[in-house]
Design an enzyme around this catalytic site. Structure first.
Site, short mmCIF file in Angstrom:
data_model
loop_
_atom_site.label_atom_id
_atom_site.label_comp_id
_atom_site.label_asym_id
_atom_site.label_seq_id
_atom_site.Cartn_x
_atom_site.Cartn_y
_atom_site.Cartn_z
N LYS A 241 0.73 -1.38 -0.05
CA LYS A 241 0.15 0.19 -0.02
C LYS A 241 0.72 0.90 -0.07
O LYS A 241 2.04 1.26 0.69
CB LYS A 241 -0.41 0.36 1.01
CG LYS A 241 -2.30 -0.81 1.37
CD LYS A 241 -3.07 -0.74 2.81
CE LYS A 241 -3.76 -1.85 3.21
NZ LYS A 241 -4.96 -1.23 2.06
N ARG A 315 -9.87 -11.28 2.14
CA ARG A 315 -10.85 -12.54 1.74
C ARG A 315 -10.70 -13.74 1.76
O ARG A 315 -11.52 -15.02 2.04
CB ARG A 315 -11.55 -11.90 0.54
CG ARG A 315 -10.36 -12.51 -0.35
CD ARG A 315 -10.57 -11.17 -2.07
NE ARG A 315 -10.93 -9.62 -1.49
CZ ARG A 315 -11.23 -9.03 -2.39
NH1 ARG A 315 -11.86 -9.48 -3.84
NH2 ARG A 315 -11.41 -8.15 -2.25
#
Length: 462
Positions: A241, A315
């Site tokens: 990120k 996820r």
């Protein structure tokens, strides 16, 4: 009872009179002449959030006037009374004229407004208490406020002080407080016990990944299983990120924090469910053994998963936990996670999307969310987008390219791991309040848990 409340004060409680721009003139007309003149001299006009303490003849506070949002306006914030704890002088207060249909949320807002995060610098809760209005379920409101404080404390704590082990310890303490059966699978045992995706995401950190699992309640009652994303810090992995996106990644365990808050409410209320809580607790770090883009792992369910992006890690850990939960065929399977920026782009920070194919559940949850002022908005498990998850080398890709419908494709990915559960609910929360609002200070937030608790309480509380 929550510390914000006092049932039997030693001295009479100071009345708080709610006013709007449209009702202020009538309220002012009923005031004693000196109080009315005092309000006029101070220019009080019942603007939302404005307040004024009216003195008695001895100079003590006789009553407080507080401005609410006008009825029929574009937006009326039912949590406006949440500002009061930060405004009022120390003392015991009561609502003098709260409408019956607004008493629950006004009282809850007052309690939520008392929250302060004081772990690292002195920040005592306000020394104000409220005599609960007649007719409100104060035990239920205290339950919600205490749960919100738990979620906020966990999310607000920085990652150096709450990694996978500390998150598991918080879950263990909660389980012990209510006599729940607790187990935890740690490190390489995840691989040996067939949780490859949880281990893959967490293996690059020096803090071992783990799977928290605790159960509570009568085994003969309906099975309700809660799964919470517990990524204690998310660097993005090798798909790193930018620094601006990492600034609040301590909140990436917000799903786990809110699942624990929800579990606390369920157990404290003694709902007639057989509760199971699963939290995959990991840190998505960068190291030589970090999982890589285009790696392929065989999940617990047996589906092979190609890694399209290491920053779509939430996820992955949820997938293995959902597969475990699904093996038990629960009556209701619920997962919460801070999963996609796409959900924030679509709906902003205050309105998490939820997904389910159970129409009755969807309608009831929407009603409960509105009732508790815990906003949720249904988005579709759109079948036409399922093919976007296709991989050329594996059964499924965790992060399709293209950038469209990111929250929906995440939900569709998770749906692949749920087959046997009678009903499934997925909520893509933010878990954070970017700027302070009444009853909701800036920082970690309890999202979706109160709405879901209300649903469970209505369904299993009798």
């Amino acid at each position: 009872m929550h510390s914000a409340f006092e049932a039997a004060p030693a001295t009479p409680a100071i009345p708080i009179t709610f006013a709007t721009k449209s009702t202020w003139d009538a309220i002012a007309a009923d005031l004693p002449s000196p109080a009315r003149q005092f309000a006029t001299a101070n220019g009080f006009a019942a603007k939302p959030g404005a307040w004024l303490a009216l003195p008695d003849a001895d100079g003590k506070i006789a009553q407080v006037i507080f401005g609410l949002d006008s009825e029929g306006g574009k937006f009326r914030d039912p949590f406006r009374p949440g500002q009061l704890p930060g405004l009022l002088p120390p003392g015991v207060y009561r609502f003098a004229n709260v409408a019956r249909d607004q008493a629950h949320l006004a009282t809850l807002a007052f309690a939520l407004g008392c929250y302060r995060f004081g772990r690292y610098r002195k920040s005592e809760p306000p020394d104000v208490r409220l005599v609960p209005p007649d007719g409100v379920d104060i035990a239920d409101i205290a339950r919600m406020a205490n749960a919100a404080a738990l979620a906020r404390d966990l999310i607000n704590t920085p990652s150096n002080d709450i990694g996978p082990e500390e998150l598991a310890q918080a879950a263990q303490k909660l389980a012990q407080d209510f006599g729940a059966k607790f187990t935890c699978i740690v490190g390489e045992d995840l691989t040996r016990q067939n949780f490859p995706l949880i281990n893959a995401v967490g293996m690059a950190s020096s803090r071992a990944p783990r799977l928290v699992d605790f159960t509570w309640g009568d085994p003969s009652h309906p099975k309700v299983t809660l799964v919470g994303k517990g990524v204690c810090f998310d660097t993005g992995g090798l798909d790193l990120k930018p620094s601006s996106s990492m600034l609040i990644m301590k909140k990436d365990m917000g799903g786990a924090a809110n699942v624990l808050a929800l579990a606390q409410m369920v157990m404290d209320a003694k709902l007639k469910v057989r509760l199971r809580v699963l939290i995959p607790a990991v840190e998505n770090a960068v190291a030589g053994n970090a999982f890589r883009p285009l790696d392929v792992f065989t999940s617990r369910k047996g589906l092979t998963v190609e890694i399209g992006n290491t920053d779509a890690e939430g996820r992955l850990v949820l997938a293995d936990a959902l597969a475990l939960a699904d093996e038990e065929k629960p009556d209701l399977l619920i997962d919460l996670g801070t999963l996609t920026g796409a959900a924030r782009v679509a709906l902003g920070p205050d309105l998490p999307p939820f997904y389910t194919n159970d129409e009755t559940l969807a309608g009831t949850l929407s009603t409960c969310a509105k009732q508790e002022h815990d906003p949720l908005w249904r988005l579709p498990l759109w079948p036409a987008y399922d093919s976007w998850l296709d991989s050329k080398v594996a059964d499924v890709n965790n992060a399709p390219s293209g950038g469209f419908a990111g929250s929906i494709t995440c939900a569709l990915f998770l749906q692949r791991f749920v087959e046997a559960a009678k009903s499934w609910l997925h909520v893509d929360i933010y878990g954070w309040t970017p700027s302070a609002k009444p009853g909701r200070p800036e920082g970690g937030e309890c999202q979706a848990a109160r709405a879901i608790y209300r649903l469970l309480s209505d369904r299993y509380g009798h």
